[in-house]
Structures are given as structure tokens and as C-alpha cells.
Scaffold this active site. Structure first.
Site, short mmCIF file in Angstrom:
data_model
loop_
_atom_site.label_atom_id
_atom_site.label_comp_id
_atom_site.label_asym_id
_atom_site.label_seq_id
_atom_site.Cartn_x
_atom_site.Cartn_y
_atom_site.Cartn_z
N SER A 179 48.12 39.25 61.79
CA SER A 179 48.69 38.97 63.11
C SER A 179 48.91 40.29 63.81
O SER A 179 49.00 41.34 63.17
CB SER A 179 50.04 38.24 62.95
N TYR A 202 58.65 37.63 59.26
CA TYR A 202 57.25 37.40 59.63
C TYR A 202 56.49 38.72 59.75
O TYR A 202 55.39 38.86 59.20
CB TYR A 202 57.19 36.64 60.95
#
Length: 242
Positions: A138, A151
Site C-alpha cells: 500500500s 496498518y
């Protein structure tokens, strides 16, 4: 590593929804037999129903359990030559770090990082001389974002894991095994459901955009390795709502 034989097999994790689902459908339509792994059988049933012109084999399991991962790869090895692995399973928890419990932290890290490790390890044990392993990281694995500590940490871990394994296979002489670190920006997936006040998804990437990028990677000639790719919405990173 890309050919027109009938025994090309791919494994896609997180195949029930989002990027994983779009990727499983794209690879199936491209002629792969896809072992689609997800935790929810109903998601996989609808995926198989949609893959009318391709072959999708369901495997219900969690990437956080190494035995589930092992069984998925065992299934793939029976079906043909495993040539593509896409690690798309993902989890998120968003909020102030002071509110993040240990179970929240573990859930995100075990899915995003440990699960990716399990699958990469099994891929290297299962693949022959050629293969492509694509790890979905990501943009959050390259820069810090507020209220996203677990995350971001997990995705930074995926970045390091992927780059280390790419160096390892090259050093070992397995030059036919290619690792790709694929880092999408904001993508319209159920991941945003973890937010109480989710952002507008209108200008985000779509799962099909990422799936098409994956197809472009695995269809390169075998002398080309796409080590890293970052996909961004044309308008850039989309901010969280305040």
C-alpha cells in the site's frame, strides 16, 4: 513464465472481496486455473458463479493459519504448475493508537504481514524454476498516515519482506522466480468499512485497475522482472475525513 499452456495455476488470497476478487476473475479469464482463498465461503461461491468463462477452485481458510495456507498450495500443486501467487488478503484498523487494543494490532499484523510471509514461504517451497509472487502492499507502506499505526506498520513490513525475498531468490540463483511489490493508493474496497466515517470513494482506484496491473506484470517476458509498482488515483492520495 507466461505461456498458453492449459496447466497454469494461480493462487489468490483475499479472493472473496475487493482486489483479491477482481484479480481472481481476471486471472481466470486469462486462462489460469485459480485457487481462490478466503475466509468466507459465501463470498467464494458468488465468485465462482461469476467466473463463468474460467476456472476457479474454492479454498476456505485464513492466511493467518499456516496449515490453511499449506493446504491451499497443496491443492494448487495437484491442479498443475503453480506460476502465480497474489497475496491480496488484508485487514485494517483505523483510529487513535491509544484506542488500539492488542487484539486489534494482532489481527492487522497477522493478516497483512504474517499471512503474506506464510504464503511466500509456501510459494518458494512449491514453485519450480519459474513463478511470479505479487505482494499487495500500500502507499501506507511507504509513508505514515494518521490513525493508521497498525496498518502502516504491517504494510511497511510487507515492503521489507518482499524486497528481502527478491534479493534472496536472486542470490540463490532462482532467477526465474520474480517478486513484485505492488503498492496501490486509495482503492474502493471493503477495507474502508473499518472506518466509522469512511471517505468518498468516487475518485479512488477500482479493484479492476489493480487486477489489470497484475495481469500486465505476469504477462511480461520471462527476462523482465517488475520489482516494484505503485498505482495512484489521478487526484493523488485521498485524505481521511475529519
Amino acid at each position: 513464465m507466461y505461456d498458453d499452456s492449459d496447466d497454469r495455476v494461480a493462487i489468490v488470497t483475499g479472493a472473496g472481496r475487493g482486489i483479491g476478487r477482481a484479480t481472481a476473475l481476471a486471472l481466470s479469464k486469462a486462462g489460469f486455473t485459480v485457487v481462490a482463498m478466503a475466509r468466507t465461503d459465501t463470498d467464494l461461491v458468488t465468485l465462482c458463479d461469476e467466473a463463468l468463462d474460467g476456472t476457479v477452485v474454492m479454498h476456505v481458510g485464513s492466511v493467518t493459519h499456516d496449515r490453511d495456507v499449506h493446504m491451499a498450495f497443496k491443492t494448487a500443486s495437484v491442479l498443475g504448475d503453480l506460476s502465480v501467487v497474489v497475496n491480496a488478503a488484508g485487514s485494517a484498523w483505523f483510529g487513535p493508537t491509544t484506542d488500539c487494543g492488542l487484539d486489534d494490532w494482532r489481527s492487522v499484523v497477522q493478516t497483512n504481514l504474517t499471512g503474506t510471509f506464510f504464503c511466500c514461504r509456501e510459494a518458494l517451497r512449491t514453485m519450480g524454476d519459474t513463478g511470479h509472487i505479487i505482494n499487495i502492499a500500500s502507499v501506507a507502506g511507504h509513508q505514515g498516515l494518521p490513525n493508521s499505526a497498525a496498518y502502516c506498520a504491517s504494510k511497511w513490513g510487507v515492503v521489507g519482506l518482499t524486497k528481502s525475498l527478491a534479493a534472496e531468490v536472486r542470490a540463490s540463483g532462482r532467477h526465474g522466480i520474480h517478486f513484485t511489490l505492488l503498492s496501490p493508493g486509495s482503492t474502493d474496497t471493503p477495507l474502508w468499512d473499518a472506518l466509522d466515517d469512511s471517505p468518498d470513494t468516487a475518485d479512488m482506484l477500482q479493484p479492476d485497475d489493480v487486477a489489470n496491473a497484475i495481469l500486465s506484470i505476469v504477462t511480461q517476458p520471462p527476462n523482465i522482472s517488475v520489482d516494484e509498482m505503485m498505482l495512484m488515483p489521478a487526484k493523488g492520495i485521498l485524505p481521511f475525513k475529519r
